[in-house]
Each structure stands twice: as C-alpha cells, then as structure tokens.
Design a protein around this motif. Structure first.
Motif, short mmCIF file in Angstrom:
data_model
loop_
_atom_site.label_atom_id
_atom_site.label_comp_id
_atom_site.label_asym_id
_atom_site.label_seq_id
_atom_site.Cartn_x
_atom_site.Cartn_y
_atom_site.Cartn_z
N ASP B 90 54.08 55.14 35.33
CA ASP B 90 53.71 54.13 34.35
C ASP B 90 53.25 52.85 35.03
N ASP B 93 49.92 53.32 36.50
CA ASP B 93 48.91 53.42 35.45
C ASP B 93 48.55 52.03 34.93
N LEU B 94 49.56 51.19 34.78
CA LEU B 94 49.29 49.82 34.34
C LEU B 94 48.52 49.06 35.40
N CYS B 97 45.02 49.97 35.15
CA CYS B 97 44.45 49.28 33.99
C CYS B 97 44.03 47.86 34.35
N LEU B 98 44.92 47.13 35.02
CA LEU B 98 44.64 45.74 35.35
C LEU B 98 43.53 45.63 36.41
N HIS B 101 40.06 46.34 35.11
CA HIS B 101 39.56 45.20 34.35
C HIS B 101 39.10 44.09 35.28
N ARG B 105 35.36 42.55 35.64
CA ARG B 105 35.08 41.13 35.46
C ARG B 105 34.44 40.52 36.70
N ASP B 153 39.30 35.58 37.61
CA ASP B 153 39.33 34.33 36.86
C ASP B 153 39.98 34.47 35.49
N ASN B 154 41.16 35.09 35.47
CA ASN B 154 41.96 35.14 34.24
C ASN B 154 43.42 34.97 34.65
N ARG B 155 43.94 33.78 34.41
CA ARG B 155 45.29 33.44 34.83
C ARG B 155 46.33 34.42 34.30
N ARG B 156 46.15 34.77 33.03
CA ARG B 156 47.13 35.64 32.39
C ARG B 156 47.10 37.04 33.02
N LEU B 157 45.91 37.49 33.37
CA LEU B 157 45.77 38.78 34.05
C LEU B 157 46.49 38.72 35.40
N ALA B 160 50.19 38.97 34.90
CA ALA B 160 50.58 40.35 34.61
C ALA B 160 50.63 41.16 35.90
N ASP B 163 53.67 40.27 37.90
CA ASP B 163 54.86 40.89 37.32
C ASP B 163 55.09 42.29 37.88
N ILE B 164 54.05 43.11 37.87
CA ILE B 164 54.26 44.47 38.36
C ILE B 164 54.34 44.51 39.88
#
Lengths: 228, 228
Positions: B90, B93-94, B97-98, B101, B105, B153-157, B160, B163-164
């Motif tokens: 998992d 996989d995440l 995903c990140l 993306h 970008r 250039d995406n702080r929230r990304l 995330a 975190d992992i």
DNA sequence: CGATCGCCGACTGTCGACAGTTTTCCCAAC
DNA sequence: GTTGGGAAAACTGTCGACAGTCGGCGATCG
C-alpha cells in the motif's frame, strides 16, 4: 477533572477520552468559524473554558496540527490555520492525484454491487441537498468520495485522503455555501459511476478530472471572495 | 530538567526542544532496530532512561504515531509499528501515485538548470553507494526523489510524500541492505531524468512506474524474508 | 486437575505547579 | 508625536504526583 464552573453550553465533556473530546470541540469550533483563521489559541484559556487541565488540550492541539487545522509556532502557541488560494489549489491538486489513482485501481474491481451502493449514496446526497444543513451536505459528499477511495483497497491511500479531508472541510466550511442542487449533484456524480461502469481508464480519468476541477474552481473562487 | 542520574550512554539530550530530541532518539532507536517491531514502549521507562519527564515523551510518541512509526492502543501504550507485506505494498502504491503526479507536473517546468541539479544529486548518491553507511545511501536516494516532488511545486504534495517517507525509512531499514551499486543507481535514476527531459508524459509515467516497481519488489521481498 | 474469581502491581490519563521566555504596556526621552 | 527601554504580565515548556484502569498471578471452588 475538577468539573468546575464556566463552560456554558458544552456539557459534552463526559464520554470517552478527554483528548478526543477536546479535539472534537476544537474541530467544531474551527469549522463553525467560532475561531477565525489566524486566531491564536491559548492553552490555559481553553483548559479553563472546558474545565480540564492543559495536558489534554495540548495533545488535542497537536492532533489537530497533524491534521492541518492548526499550526504551531514554538514558544508562541497554536494558531488556526489560514488557507490561502494557493494552498487550496495544492490541496485540490493532491485530492485529484489521489482520486485519479483510486478510480484507476477501482476499474478492475468495480461490479454491480458496488455500483448499487454508490448510487444509493448519491440518493442520500440528493436528499441531504434538500435539507438546510450545509455540514450534512458536505459530509455526505465526502462520504461518497471516501467510499470510492475505500473500494480502491489501499489503506494507506485512504489514510492520505482522510488527512486532506480535514483541510477540505475547513475551507469548504469557510465559504459557507455549497453549490448543491439535487440535479447537479446526481448528474455530476453519476458521470463518475458511468465512467467506472464503462471500465475505460481514460474515461474515468477525464470524469474525475472534470469533477474535481469544478469543485476546485468553485471553492478557490469562494475563498478568493472571502479573503478580499 | 533535573539532570538526574541514570541515562547511561545518552548524553545527547541538550540542544533544542525536548520533544524533538526525544522524537529523534525514538526514531533512531526504531530505525536502528534497537526497538523491534511490535515492542511496547513504556513512558516511564523512556522518561527515566532519557532523564526527562513523561510529558515530552508522550508528545514525541504522539508525533511518531502521526508519522506511522508507532501505533497507540488506548490504555495500553505505544507499540512499534510492525509493517506487513500488504501494508508495504500500500505504501509503495501511494508513493507511486504521488511520484507519477509529480513527474507529470514537473514535465512543464523542467529545464536545464533543474536537470543539472538532479544529475548532481545522482552523483552524490553514487558516491554514497561506495561508502558503507546504509542510512546515508537511503537518505541520498530519498533526497533525490524529494527534490523531484519539490520541483513539482505543490507544498501539500510534498508534505504527503514526507509523511510516507518515514514509513519508507522504517521498512527499508528493517531489510538492512540496499541493492545499491553505483552503476544501477545511475542508470535507473538517469532513466527518470531522460524521461523528464524528453517532456513526454507517457514516457515519464512508464519510467517512474518501472522505477518504483523495482524498489517495491525488492523491499516487499526483503520484508517477506525478514518476517518468515 | 482445570477453570474462575479476586487481588496486586504497573502503567496510562490527567492534574496542578514552577521556570524561562516572549509579548505587551507604560513611561520617559528626543 | 514618535521612539526606545524596561518592567510586568501571560504563556509555553517541563516536571512530579495522584487516581483509575488493565493485565497478570495466585487462591479457591467445582
């Protein structure tokens, strides 16, 4: 707990874990704009108001910090997070990233049973849209999207979605109004289900891109008006 | 701090924030397998050993819980997270995903300057691979991938991903060995940069899919052996 | 001999208190 | 009127202590 005096209309504090209860109270207070973005939260003040000691308040605040509802500056305390348009864009971009992935994963495992469950949830959303509880509308919508993520069968992905969910609640609540008439809700969400049923990855992606794009534009524009 | 008696070989505790220091200590202890997965951590024991009170220990533990290194059971205390193969899948996989993306970008904003910086980081990774510090290899690799995310250039990304990252460190460290000879490092990472330079989204996606797939297979297999 | 009940120890959840630091406010000087 | 300095107030970071609760171990009963 000394079960003291002044906490006015909040008699809730007596069910489970003090930390969780304080966290719920803080969350509600922030969502309902009882605390405005940028406000500083005093530990002693909160502890007094809620009739508990500072320890649970601190832990609850740390919890909300990890959820992105508060930010802490060392030796300064906790502040209600103030999201600007750029951060909001980032959140929605990440949400798009996660939901795209979930849709792609779900294509394989999508069947009539799951489709039925999701269509029922759309019904619930439409029903909620006729009521006047804004938070209910928001919750049912988030529930629908969370179900899709959950069906994608990746716990960690679900946790990541839940993380940004708190931020979504915050900024959606700040706008105060959803663009939710039952018709647009059913059509826009059926589009997602139809795309999944077609089992066409490309179509799924276009559907979710459009869906999130609309939501993002609506919220970002709303925040822009709120700020200015 | 009463600067008390028994904390044996740990004289570190005296630089900044006690919470962060304890968090660092706990993180190191977990990564270095000083605490085994599934172990229970006693607050009083840790507080005594480190010569601090229980408050900072609790906060640090909550912090590591939010990072996925510890899990808490109410009234039972904190336990070192034990990742099984499914959870690891998992996480990867995440991560896929990140990073997909981020690559998508980044295609737009990729230029010679950024390419140069990233190629230099690959050099650093190769140099680290000749050393014998496993953690250094891991850190430099994570730094490379983090740079790509940061360029997106995406702080929230980025948050995330961070975190992992903690979970990645944990499971990679559990295996104890990286498959890192300088040749394979440079070729596998140059493939990512070449794909970015081509500005072909499809190629970028294939490149990152392959890259993460290899890493996932290696780690998941390694965990399988460790568990059994 | 096995199972259940009750006691004991350990530990978490919570509390009130103290110290260092940051902010604020007031007063004086320019 | 503005600015700089200093003292006081408020707050966070940290600490030690108490109480309720959970798990384990032994005694008792079937």
């Amino acid at each position: 707990m000394t079960s003291s005096k002044a906490h006015g209309d909040f008699t809730i504090i007596q069910q489970r874990n003090l930390v969780e209860q304080v966290a719920d109270y803080l969350t509600q207070s922030i969502i309902s704009q009882h605390f405005a973005p940028g406000d500083r939260l005093s530990e002693v003040q909160l502890a007094r108001d809620l009739g508990v000691s500072r320890a649970p308040v601190r832990e609850a605040a740390r919890l909300l910090e990890s959820r992105g509802l508060l930010v802490s500056r060392p030796r300064r305390g906790f502040f209600v997070r103030a999201l600007d348009a750029a951060e909001l864009n980032d959140v929605f971009d990440l949400r798009l990233c996660l939901e795209r992935h979930a849709m792609a994963r779900l294509v394989d495992g999508f069947d009539a049973g799951r489709e039925k469950v999701l269509r029922q949830q759309v019904e619930v959303m439409c029903e909620a849209a006729t009521g006047d509880s804004e938070s209910r509308k928001i919750e049912e919508d988030l529930t629908f999207h969370r179900m899709i993520i959950a069906y994608a069968d990746n716990r960690r992905l679900l946790k990541a979605f839940d993380d940004i969910t708190h931020e979504l609640r915050l900024c959606i609540a700040l706008i105060g109004k959803t663009h939710a008439d039952p018709d647009s809700i059913s059509t826009s969400h059926w589009a997602l289900l139809d795309a999944l049923a077609s089992k066409d990855p490309q179509r799924c992606r276009e559907a979710i891109d459009y869906h999130i794009g609309v939501a993002r534009d609506y919220v970002v524009q709303g925040i822009g008006e709120t700020v200015s």
